[in-house]
Write a protein that holds these residues in place. Sequence first.
Motif, PDB file in Angstrom:
ATOM      1  N   GLU A 161       0.795  -1.228   0.000  1.00  0.00           N
ATOM      2  CA  GLU A 161       0.000   0.000   0.000  1.00  0.00           C
ATOM      3  C   GLU A 161       0.830   1.282   0.000  1.00  0.00           C
ATOM      4  OE1 GLU A 161      -3.382  -0.136  -0.097  1.00  0.00           O
ATOM      5  OE2 GLU A 161      -3.282  -2.329  -0.109  1.00  0.00           O
ATOM      6  N   GLY A 162       2.130   1.162   0.161  1.00  0.00           N
ATOM      7  CA  GLY A 162       2.953   2.364   0.262  1.00  0.00           C
ATOM      8  C   GLY A 162       2.870   2.948   1.661  1.00  0.00           C
ATOM      9  N   PHE A 163       2.963   4.256   1.773  1.00  0.00           N
ATOM     10  CA  PHE A 163       2.964   4.913   3.089  1.00  0.00           C
ATOM     11  C   PHE A 163       1.538   5.004   3.631  1.00  0.00           C
ATOM     12  CE2 PHE A 163       6.869   6.318   1.078  1.00  0.00           C
ATOM     13  CZ  PHE A 163       7.785   6.026   2.081  1.00  0.00           C
ATOM     14  N   VAL A 164       1.341   4.397   4.796  1.00  0.00           N
ATOM     15  CA  VAL A 164       0.024   4.396   5.434  1.00  0.00           C
ATOM     16  C   VAL A 164       0.156   4.913   6.868  1.00  0.00           C
ATOM     17  CG1 VAL A 164      -0.847   2.488   4.008  1.00  0.00           C
ATOM     18  CG2 VAL A 164       0.214   1.987   6.220  1.00  0.00           C
ATOM     19  N   ASP A 165      -0.975   5.309   7.427  1.00  0.00           N
ATOM     20  CA  ASP A 165      -0.993   5.849   8.786  1.00  0.00           C
ATOM     21  C   ASP A 165      -0.787   4.757   9.830  1.00  0.00           C
ATOM     22  OD1 ASP A 165      -1.614   8.182   7.479  1.00  0.00           O
ATOM     23  OD2 ASP A 165      -3.669   8.316   8.250  1.00  0.00           O
TER      24      ASP A 165
END
Length: 177
Positions: A161-165
């Motif tokens: 997902e790449g950069f996630v919270d």
Amino acid sequence: MIQPQARNPRRHSLQIRRARKNDRDAIWQIFRAVVARGDTYVFDPHISRAKALEYWFGQERRCYVAVSDKGIVGTYILNANQPGLGSHVANAGFMVAPSAQGRGIGRAIAEHCLREAERLGFRAMQFNFVVSTNEAALRLWKHLGFRIVGRLPGAFRHAQEGFVDVYAMYRRLSPAV
């Protein structure tokens, strides 16, 4: 050894106990499989066995395993979230073997961990880094009374997902002491 509640027959034969030295190979197999996915833990997916076990069995940590008729199917660690004046707040990490997921093992070890943290006198538990895409963990923690107390935007580099919270989650405990 603590037996999980019998209301879930899939967990009926599960036993949770402190890890022993001879459990290291089974714990490593679970650790490697969970971390290799790059979707829930910050560890390098190519972490060495030695570094992984050094972390999981660290001096300030208590390590536990969940044992079923199929062997060790899960593990968790419990420790103080911070030293000194913050040592009354617990922190923990949980891993379930991918082949055993969806059978209530995560819930069983989480419930065991909360009881153990209370028994040890912790007043609260905090998770510092719950990946926002880890829906199963978020559902479980919320069901067990945790609430999101903070959000770190883009703090985790998810393999797909790449950069996630990431969320910080917190729950008060009722210590036995």
